[in-house]
Design a protein around this motif. Structure first.
Motif, short mmCIF file in Angstrom:
data_model
loop_
_atom_site.label_atom_id
_atom_site.label_comp_id
_atom_site.label_asym_id
_atom_site.label_seq_id
_atom_site.Cartn_x
_atom_site.Cartn_y
_atom_site.Cartn_z
N THR A 39 25.85 -33.01 -35.01
CA THR A 39 25.78 -31.71 -34.34
C THR A 39 26.22 -30.54 -35.21
N SER A 46 15.48 -27.37 -29.82
CA SER A 46 15.28 -27.70 -28.41
C SER A 46 13.85 -27.42 -27.99
N THR A 48 11.23 -28.09 -24.17
CA THR A 48 11.06 -28.65 -22.83
C THR A 48 9.71 -29.34 -22.79
N LYS A 59 14.60 -30.57 -20.70
CA LYS A 59 14.92 -29.93 -21.97
C LYS A 59 15.62 -30.94 -22.86
N TYR A 60 15.14 -31.07 -24.11
CA TYR A 60 15.73 -31.98 -25.08
C TYR A 60 16.26 -31.19 -26.26
N THR A 61 17.44 -31.54 -26.73
CA THR A 61 18.06 -30.89 -27.87
C THR A 61 18.47 -31.96 -28.86
N LYS A 107 20.91 -34.48 -26.49
CA LYS A 107 21.17 -33.81 -25.21
C LYS A 107 19.89 -33.76 -24.39
N ASN A 109 18.75 -31.71 -20.90
CA ASN A 109 19.17 -30.68 -19.94
C ASN A 109 20.60 -30.21 -20.22
N ASP A 110 20.88 -30.02 -21.50
CA ASP A 110 22.16 -29.49 -21.99
C ASP A 110 23.36 -30.41 -21.77
N LYS A 111 23.11 -31.68 -21.49
CA LYS A 111 24.20 -32.66 -21.34
C LYS A 111 24.04 -33.74 -22.39
N ASN A 112 25.17 -34.14 -23.01
CA ASN A 112 25.10 -35.24 -23.97
C ASN A 112 24.51 -36.46 -23.30
#
Length: 160
Positions: A39, A46, A48, A59-61, A107, A109-112
Motif C-alpha cells: 500500500t 481504483s 468500479t 469498487k476495487y482498489t 480493497k 468498496n473501500d474495505k480491506n
C-alpha cells in the motif's frame, strides 16, 4: 490462561502473514511484500466494475500488475502467474496485462479484503471498461486469495 495466550498469538501471526505477498522472479529472486509495502510502495488504482461473482458493481482498489513489474525493474516478462492460498493458479500474458491493466485488488468498496471475501489479494480486470474480455478465458484468470505471484521472464527461458 497459557493456552489462551498461545491461541491469541497464533491468530495474530496468521493475520500478519495472511497479507504477505510473495513475488517470485525466475528461479532465484524472491520478494516478500507486506501489506504495508503493497500500500505504500505501489500506487493505488481504483475502478468500479461488475464481476460475474456479484450481483452488483463494486469498487476495487489495488496496484496495477504493470506497476509491480516496473517496481521490480522487470522489462522482459512474457507472462505473470497468480497463485491462490488453495494452490489454484492462472497466468496472464504480458500483452493482456499491458492492454487491459488489471489490478491486484486489496480493497473492495473501500474495505480491506479478507480471505472470506476473496482477499487478501485478487486479480481484477475492469470488465465494464473492456466488455470484450467479459468471458470465461479472462474470468478464469481473476485469481482470488492470492498469496504468490510468479513473473516469467524471457531471459529465464532463453538461458535453458
Amino acid at each position: 490462561m497459557r493456552w489462551t495466550l498461545v491461541l491469541v498469538s497464533l491468530l495474530l501471526s496468521f493475520q500478519t502473514t495472511a497479507s504477505q505477498l510473495v513475488v517470485r522472479v525466475g528461479k532465484d529472486q524472491v520478494v516478500h511484500l507486506s501489506h504495508t509495502d503493497v500500500t505504500t510502495k505501489l500506487s493505488a488504482s481504483s475502478f468500479t466494475t461488475k464481476l460475474p461473482w456479484y450481483a452488483n458493481t463494486n469498487k476495487y482498489t489495488g496496484f496495477k500488475v504493470s506497476e509491480l513489474l516496473q517496481y521490480l525493474s522487470i522489462d522482459d516478462a512474457f507472462s505473470v502467474s497468480f497463485i491462490a492460498l488453495n494452490d489454484y493458479a492462472a497466468s496472464s500474458q504480458i500483452e493482456d496485462i499491458l492492454k487491459y491493466e488489471p489490478i491486484v485488488a486489496y480493497k473492495m468498496n473501500d474495505k480491506n479484503m479478507k480471505v472470506r471475501n476473496k482477499g487478501p489479494y485478487w486479480l481484477v480486470f475492469n470488465l465494464d471498461e473492456n466488455p470484450e474480455i467479459d468471458n470465461a478465458v479472462f474470468h478464469s484468470q481473476m485469481v482470488w486469495q492470492i498469496d504468490e505471484i510468479m513473473v516469467h521472464r524471457k531471459q529465464d527461458v532463453e538461458n535453458k
